[in-house]
Design a protein around this motif. Structure first.
Motif, PDB file in Angstrom:
ATOM      1  N   LYS A  73       0.837  -1.224   0.155  1.00  0.00           N
ATOM      2  CA  LYS A  73       0.038  -0.016   0.095  1.00  0.00           C
ATOM      3  C   LYS A  73       0.906   1.331   0.076  1.00  0.00           C
ATOM      4  O   LYS A  73       1.985   1.277   0.523  1.00  0.00           O
ATOM      5  CB  LYS A  73      -0.841   0.036   1.093  1.00  0.00           C
ATOM      6  CG  LYS A  73      -2.118   1.015   1.185  1.00  0.00           C
ATOM      7  CD  LYS A  73      -2.813   0.899   2.433  1.00  0.00           C
ATOM      8  CE  LYS A  73      -3.966   1.891   2.569  1.00  0.00           C
ATOM      9  NZ  LYS A  73      -4.660   1.914   3.873  1.00  0.00           N
ATOM     10  N   VAL A  74       0.571   2.310  -0.717  1.00  0.00           N
ATOM     11  CA  VAL A  74       1.262   3.584  -0.685  1.00  0.00           C
ATOM     12  C   VAL A  74       1.018   4.546   0.200  1.00  0.00           C
ATOM     13  O   VAL A  74       1.540   5.430   0.465  1.00  0.00           O
ATOM     14  CB  VAL A  74       1.290   4.172  -2.214  1.00  0.00           C
ATOM     15  CG1 VAL A  74       1.618   3.232  -3.061  1.00  0.00           C
ATOM     16  CG2 VAL A  74      -0.085   4.537  -2.472  1.00  0.00           C
ATOM     17  N   THR A  75      -0.128   4.486   1.104  1.00  0.00           N
ATOM     18  CA  THR A  75      -0.616   5.135   2.095  1.00  0.00           C
ATOM     19  C   THR A  75      -0.471   4.581   3.458  1.00  0.00           C
ATOM     20  O   THR A  75      -0.290   3.192   3.639  1.00  0.00           O
ATOM     21  CB  THR A  75      -1.848   5.585   1.808  1.00  0.00           C
ATOM     22  OG1 THR A  75      -2.864   4.551   1.705  1.00  0.00           O
ATOM     23  CG2 THR A  75      -1.977   6.715   0.696  1.00  0.00           C
ATOM     24  N   PRO A  76      -0.612   5.106   4.675  1.00  0.00           N
ATOM     25  CA  PRO A  76      -0.518   4.312   5.770  1.00  0.00           C
ATOM     26  C   PRO A  76      -1.799   3.392   5.895  1.00  0.00           C
ATOM     27  O   PRO A  76      -2.807   3.420   5.375  1.00  0.00           O
ATOM     28  CB  PRO A  76      -0.720   5.515   6.894  1.00  0.00           C
ATOM     29  CG  PRO A  76      -0.148   6.710   6.270  1.00  0.00           C
ATOM     30  CD  PRO A  76      -0.417   6.478   4.787  1.00  0.00           C
ATOM     31  N   TYR A  77      -1.459   2.220   6.555  1.00  0.00           N
ATOM     32  CA  TYR A  77      -2.304   1.194   6.892  1.00  0.00           C
ATOM     33  C   TYR A  77      -3.503   1.498   8.099  1.00  0.00           C
ATOM     34  O   TYR A  77      -2.995   1.946   8.914  1.00  0.00           O
ATOM     35  CB  TYR A  77      -1.526  -0.304   7.079  1.00  0.00           C
ATOM     36  CG  TYR A  77      -1.142  -0.860   6.023  1.00  0.00           C
ATOM     37  CD1 TYR A  77      -1.778  -1.858   5.083  1.00  0.00           C
ATOM     38  CD2 TYR A  77       0.211  -0.503   5.491  1.00  0.00           C
ATOM     39  CE1 TYR A  77      -1.244  -2.401   3.988  1.00  0.00           C
ATOM     40  CE2 TYR A  77       0.876  -1.241   4.601  1.00  0.00           C
ATOM     41  CZ  TYR A  77      -0.157  -2.138   3.698  1.00  0.00           C
ATOM     42  OH  TYR A  77       0.498  -2.687   2.532  1.00  0.00           O
TER      43      TYR A  77
END
Length: 279
Positions: A108-112
């Motif tokens: 994922k490219v954003t925070p989980y």
């Protein structure tokens, strides 16, 4: 209230025990011999001989490299969780369990966020994911706290390892493509009273801000006025290790913030840690 801290002599656990004692709780923090997670009989005996109203579980097989080829990682992280969860069921004891960012694959490219699909890349992450599932499937009164990149009073934590390399003065490489939030165990411990009282569920908790291992190493060198020229960049493919680690370990703290729980920036936490531990 009597609180059992499983792993109360470890890097995170001992900080939690210290805070709980200051808050006036009665705290049990048995040694690994008295509460041996490889021995179901000792677990049953300990629970039958001691009264507890709450369990905070910080223990586990945490050597991520060794976990790839050591079956004890499964036995300690998963099998013993079945036994402890059973004791929680029959005695109606709430459980707070510390898990990890390694339950995710890092794509994922954003925070989980807490609801993201798990897909661990290595044995350690898999065992922690299974432990989470055991808890969720069998208990209604639980808190799962996913944390990441922990550092504290241990020569094995990342800042101390980097300091030792900087003191040696020889060139070394650090990966630049793994990103996360270094998290100070003392900061987690200061929030333990709030954490044991939030509603049941899964939460992410890290120091704020994020960095790469390489950038973090440079930050530590600058703090201590070491030459950062001996630190070179490498990527995860070039830096050979026994296992695959997630490239993105960032965890969103928005859910836990809704309960007024937040940790300071990792840079401020690291400055304090180094001031206390480095002479």
């Amino acid at each position: 209230m009597n609180i059992l801290v499983v792993g109360g002599n470890g890097m995170l656990g001992k900080e939690i025990v210290e805070i709980l004692l200051k808050l006036g709780y009665d705290v049990l923090y048995p040694s690994s011999n008295d509460l041996n997670l490889l021995d179901r009989g000792k677990i049953k005996k300990y629970f039958s001989e001691n009264r507890m109203d709450y369990i905070i579980h910080c223990a586990g097989f945490t050597n991520v490299n060794e976990a790839e080829n050591n079956f004890d990682a499964y036995k300690i992280n998963c099998e013993s969780m079945h036994w402890i969860v059973h004791e929680c069921q029959v005695r109606d004891i709430p459980l707070l369990y510390f898990s990890t960012d390694y339950v995710f694959d890092g794509d994922k490219v954003t925070p989980y966020i807490e609801e993201d699909i798990k897909n661990p890349l290595n044995t350690y992450g898999m065992t922690k994911s299974i432990s989470e599932d055991i808890i969720i499937s069998n208990l209604s009164n639980y808190r799962i706290l996913r944390v990441s990149w922990l550092f504290g009073d241990s020569s094995k934590c990342f800042p101390m390892k980097i300091i030792e390399k900087l003191k040696e003065g020889k060139e070394f490489s650090v990966v630049y493509d793994q990103v996360g939030s270094p998290t100070y165990v003392k900061d987690i411990a200061t929030k333990i009273n709030e954490l044991i009282n939030i509603p049941s569920g899964i939460y992410h908790l890290t120091n704020s801000g994020h960095t790469s291992w390489y950038e973090y190493s440079i930050f530590i060198a600058e703090l201590l006025n070491f030459s950062k020229d001996i630190i070179s960049k490498t990527n995860s493919k070039e830096f050979k290790t026994p296992l695959t680690r997630p490239l993105n370990s960032r965890l969103s703290n928005e859910k836990v913030k809704s309960y007024n729980i937040s940790l300071r920036n990792y840079k401020e936490a690291t400055k304090e840690f180094i001031k206390i531990n480095y002479n």
